[in-house]
Every structure is written in C-alpha cells, then in structure tokens.
Design a protein around this motif. Structure first.
Motif, short mmCIF file in Angstrom:
data_model
loop_
_atom_site.label_atom_id
_atom_site.label_comp_id
_atom_site.label_asym_id
_atom_site.label_seq_id
_atom_site.Cartn_x
_atom_site.Cartn_y
_atom_site.Cartn_z
N ASN A 16 37.39 45.78 43.97
CA ASN A 16 37.03 45.85 42.55
C ASN A 16 37.83 44.85 41.74
OD1 ASN A 16 39.52 47.07 42.44
ND2 ASN A 16 38.83 48.97 41.50
N TYR A 37 33.23 50.32 38.98
CA TYR A 37 34.32 49.66 39.67
C TYR A 37 35.09 50.64 40.55
CZ TYR A 37 33.60 45.87 36.30
OH TYR A 37 33.06 44.86 35.54
N PHE A 221 33.53 47.45 43.83
CA PHE A 221 32.56 47.42 42.73
C PHE A 221 31.16 47.58 43.32
CE2 PHE A 221 31.85 43.04 43.99
CZ PHE A 221 30.56 42.74 43.54
#
Length: 273
Positions: A16, A37, A221
């Motif tokens: 992320n 995320y 993510f």
C-alpha cells in the motif's frame, strides 16, 4: 449492470506504498470507483502464493503454488480449483483471454495452459506497449491480466517504501496509464471493469524482503472502477486478494466455481445485497 470485459493490472510488491507515490492514473481510477489501502494478501506474502490465490480464488494450501513450483511446472489441469481464466473460458468458449506479465511463471505455472489464453512475457516497459497494442488491435476482449514487476524489484534493491521504490511505482502508474488510454481509444471505458492491485508489500521483517505476516508485507492496495461500481463505493475491511476472483466473474455476469473460497465483497456493486 455487467461489464463486457475485465482488465486486471497487478503492481507486484507495491503493497500500500502507493499512498506515498505520485500516481495520477491510479488516482483518476480511484476517483470514479472504489478502493482501499487496507486489503490483505495471503500468507506467506510471496508472489506465487498471492497471484495464485487471486487467480484461483483459494488459499495457498489449496492451490499448492510457490515460486519454485510455478517456475518449474505447469499448473495441474486436473486441479479442482480452476483459475478465473478457465472459469471464463468454460462460460465463453469463443471469448478472448490474455495474460501479459513480466514474471513469466504466472503464464507458465499459475494459469492453466489449456485455457486458451494469449500468453506474453516481457520486461515492464515493453510489456506496457505490447498490452496497449493488443487492446488497440484485438477484435474483442473478455479478460486480461497485466502484471508489472518493477515495484517489487525496486523494493528488493532499494528497500520497500523508500524513495527508490516510490519512483518505480510512479513509473508503473505511467505504464498503467498506457493501458487505460488504449481502452479509451477503443471507446471501451464505460463497458470495462478495471481492477488495479498489488500482490504483497514488503519491509516487514527486513527492509528489502517480504514473505511474513507483518502488516507491511501483508497489507495491499486494491481499486476497481467500471460498470456497476459507484464512485466512492465502500470496500469491506475484510477484502483479501483472493476475493478478486469473485469480483472478476461477477462483473462478467458469471457464476463463481463452487470450490472457490473467494467472496464477493458486500455492497461493492450497485444493487449487491
């Protein structure tokens, strides 16, 4: 409302960390869709296990893949856990399927060789051009997977979450933009579901490695935009990379194989209970 096609773009090793990088193409995709995320990879947080779970809709214990296995043998045709490519091929015998990857074991050892997929393996920059060219020139497209390897290479070289990896993530965003622009040039944007995600992060136990259950290794993510996805739609905190398989087949109006563990995220699609 179903999509005519799904294009999945994987940023290997980006975790992320994209939150800290310059990613205008991803940002525009996020603005018209749903994202998190805080999605989770599978454990161990290694590419074959993670991409294997995304593509086959089950845990590594079931698909049985690791990097060595994926690099040395074809995925067993008799496996009870079909990939998304096989699921789409069985539902659409004449469908056009493509997998453009930098990490060749995805094509050679994770996706079934009999699924009728156009397999291309190239370095990231050439891969972006080749994938965009295929989109511009193909007669049609049902499912395409594109995997860029550079963020993971930079993580191993410079450290995960470092300035060096951020530069490489920004370059990967530019390559993703070439794919998105090719779809737009065909007039396909409104009928295409995009999913952009990472397989794992890194830096949890060692700055230049991954594989553990540490949040830096496991948190990724995940973003999607396209038919049936309202801008700003919530993504459940329970979303895992494995669930991506269920999103792909649902977006195409297909039933998920009963053997999959992948779950369709509640509320992601308009009208989903």
């Amino acid at each position: 409302m179903f999509a005519k096609r799904v294009i999945v773009i994987g940023w290997d090793g980006a975790g992320n960390f994209v939150r800290e990088a310059r990613t205008p193409h991803l940002d525009r995709l996020i603005a018209r869709g749903a994202y998190t995320y805080e999605a989770k990879a599978v454990i161990p947080t290694i590419s074959a296990q993670c991409w294997g779970s995304m593509l086959h809709g089950v845990s590594p214990l079931k698909h049985g893949l690791d990097n060595g296995i994926a690099a040395s043998r074809a995925y067993p045709e008799q496996s009870p856990y079909p990939s998304v490519f096989r699921a789409v091929r069985e539902a659409r015998p004449a469908g056009e399927l493509a997998s453009y990857v930098c990490w060749k074991p995805i094509n050679n050892g994770i996706i079934e060789q009999s699924a009728g997929v156009r397999f291309v393996s190239q370095a990231d920059e050439e891969l972006a051009e080749a994938a965009a060219g295929h989109i511009r020139e193909c007669s049609g497209l049902d499912l395409m997977f594109i995997q860029f390897d550079a963020p993971d290479i930079a993580g191993h070289k410079d450290g995960y979450g470092t300035a060096g990896q951020m530069r490489t993530i920004a370059e990967t965003d530019g390559r993703t933009g070439k794919v998105i622009e090719a779809v737009a040039a065909r007039g396909w944007t409104e009928e295409t579901l995009f999913i952009v995600l990472s397989d794992h992060g890194g830096g949890g136990e060692r700055p230049d490695s991954h594989g553990s259950s540490h949040p830096l290794d496991q948190t990724i993510f995940w973003a999607c935009a396209g038919p049936g996805i309202r801008a700003g739609s919530a993504v459940p905190v329970s979303l895992t990379i494995t669930d991506t398989a269920a999103v792909i087949v649902h977006a195409l109006g297909l039933e998920a194989p009963s053997q999959w563990e992948a779950k369709l995220p509640e509320g992601l699609f308009s009208g989903t209970a």
